[in-house]
Enzyme design. Structure first.
Site, mmCIF file in Angstrom:
data_model
loop_
_atom_site.group_PDB
_atom_site.id
_atom_site.type_symbol
_atom_site.label_atom_id
_atom_site.label_comp_id
_atom_site.label_asym_id
_atom_site.label_seq_id
_atom_site.Cartn_x
_atom_site.Cartn_y
_atom_site.Cartn_z
ATOM 1 N N ALA A 22 -4.707 -12.145 -0.651
ATOM 2 C CA ALA A 22 -3.748 -11.708 -1.440
ATOM 3 C C ALA A 22 -3.665 -10.370 -1.783
ATOM 4 C CB ALA A 22 -3.597 -12.430 -2.980
ATOM 5 N N GLY A 23 -2.160 -10.037 -1.529
ATOM 6 C CA GLY A 23 -1.924 -8.707 -1.615
ATOM 7 C C GLY A 23 -1.341 -7.647 -0.755
ATOM 8 N N ASN A 45 -0.081 -14.837 3.150
ATOM 9 C CA ASN A 45 1.281 -15.158 3.633
ATOM 10 C C ASN A 45 2.804 -15.056 3.273
ATOM 11 O OD1 ASN A 45 1.818 -19.178 1.894
ATOM 12 N ND2 ASN A 45 3.334 -17.293 3.327
ATOM 13 N N LYS A 103 -9.634 -23.952 -2.120
ATOM 14 C CA LYS A 103 -9.068 -22.819 -2.705
ATOM 15 C C LYS A 103 -8.973 -22.694 -4.432
ATOM 16 C CE LYS A 103 -5.682 -18.296 -2.374
ATOM 17 N NZ LYS A 103 -4.721 -18.357 -2.230
#
Lengths: 68, 264
Positions: free
Chosen positions: B184-185, B206, B96
């Site tokens: 993300a986000g 996460n 990643k």
């Protein structure tokens, strides 16, 4: 001579190679879940013994951690 | 089932391993999520402190595909070295790729990201670039050999969801052959559903789970939301309309158009 081992000034013998450093410093604790870079360049495990350290080299040792 | 890189998976939920209150909670979350791909990272630490041994042991019991990241890298050079160290430790060519260009937003540096991606593809890595929703950058990453793109929904850890669904939809429409994963986000399961409804192949998150009051329950909620979003995409969403349209037919409705006696 002095090197930076994970940013800590560390004294090592002249012409010390990476394998000698790792074995001497970490002995049995040095295991397969570590990896090393010298001066921000990856050094494969198979090349440790051929990697001679020089004055002011930066040696970074990394281990697994949680990540996102 | 679906294919991510060359791996056949049943879950479209990719999960981070950071920020959990304990390793035990992390393991319970992973079990509840049914995620088969876990992101991991590297830290600089001396092995004499037995660093990372517990985490390493926990990982090996999970039998999941690991996706190491290059978190904290700010240049292509750093990212390439980190990826190579990760490959040696985790024994996977998946990476990643994170190259951060701005500390405030943790926005990727597009120039260094592309440079790193090119180098890593040449070195045989399966690169999962964490990128913005910019189509041109996405196309350049694909051109250099990335089969997967991971655009942000919003800044890392913000929980703001899909800030620019239009741009994300453009990526999906223009890059139909590329595996797209929102990274993300995301803060709510409904936002994961929205991503899957757009045709995204999966989501990686996460904080939304790790920082929930009940992480294990939240992991299950995201698991189900992702399944729902994918099913909705496959079912085909109705076209949006600007006017009302009654769902109940008005033909033969009682009293419809019946004139009232008091009307003029």
């Amino acid at each position: 001579m002095m090197i930076l081992l994970n940013s800590q000034p560390t004294a090592i013998p002249e012409n010390c190679d990476l394998l000698t450093l790792l074995e001497a410093t970490f002995s049995a604790c040095f295991s397969t879940f570590c990896a090393v870079a010298v001066n921000r360049r990856f050094v494969a495990r198979a090349r440790y013994s051929q990697t001679t350290l020089r004055e002011n080299d930066q040696v970074d040792i990394v281990v697994p951690m949680q990540g996102g | 089932m679906w294919t991510l890189a060359d791996r056949l998976l049943s879950s479209r939920f990719l999960l981070g391993t950071a920020q959990y209150p304990s390793l035990k909670v992390m393991q319970e979350v992973i079990q509840a999520s049914q995620a088969q791909v876990l992101t991991v990272s590297l830290k600089r630490q001396c092995p004499r402190e037995n660093a990372g041994a517990d985490f390493w042991s926990a990982l090996q019991k999970l039998n999941c595909q690991l996706l190491p990241n290059t978190a904290g890298c700010r240049s292509a050079e750093e990212a390439v070295a980190t990826a190579e160290m990760a490959r040696e430790i985790f024994q996977t060519s998946w990476i990643k790729l994170e190259v951060i260009g701005d500390d405030y937003s943790l926005q990727p540096d597009p120039f260094e990201l592309l440079k790193a991606a090119e180098a890593l593809v040449q070195k045989g890595f399966e690169v999962f670039p964490y990128t913005t929703d910019d189509f041109v950058l996405g196309q350049r990453l694909v051109d250099c050999g990335c089969r997967i793109l991971m655009p942000w929904a919003s800044p890392i850890g913000s929980g703001k969801g899909l800030l620019n669904p239009y741009a994300l939809a453009v990526l999906r429409d223009r890059l139909p052959e590329v595996t797209l994963i929102i990274d993300a986000g995301l803060g709510k399961p409904s936002q994961a559903t929205q991503a899957l409804e757009l045709g995204y192949d999966g989501v990686l998150l996460n904080s939304a789970v790790a920082l929930a009051e009940k992480p294990v329950l939240m992991a299950a909620a995201f698991r189900d939301a992702i399944i729902a979003g994918r099913a909705a995409f496959k079912a085909g969403l109705m076209l949006e309309r600007n006017t009302a349209c009654p769902s109940t037919s008005l033909i033969d409705t009682p009293f419809w158009r019946q004139e009232r006696s008091d009307e003029p």
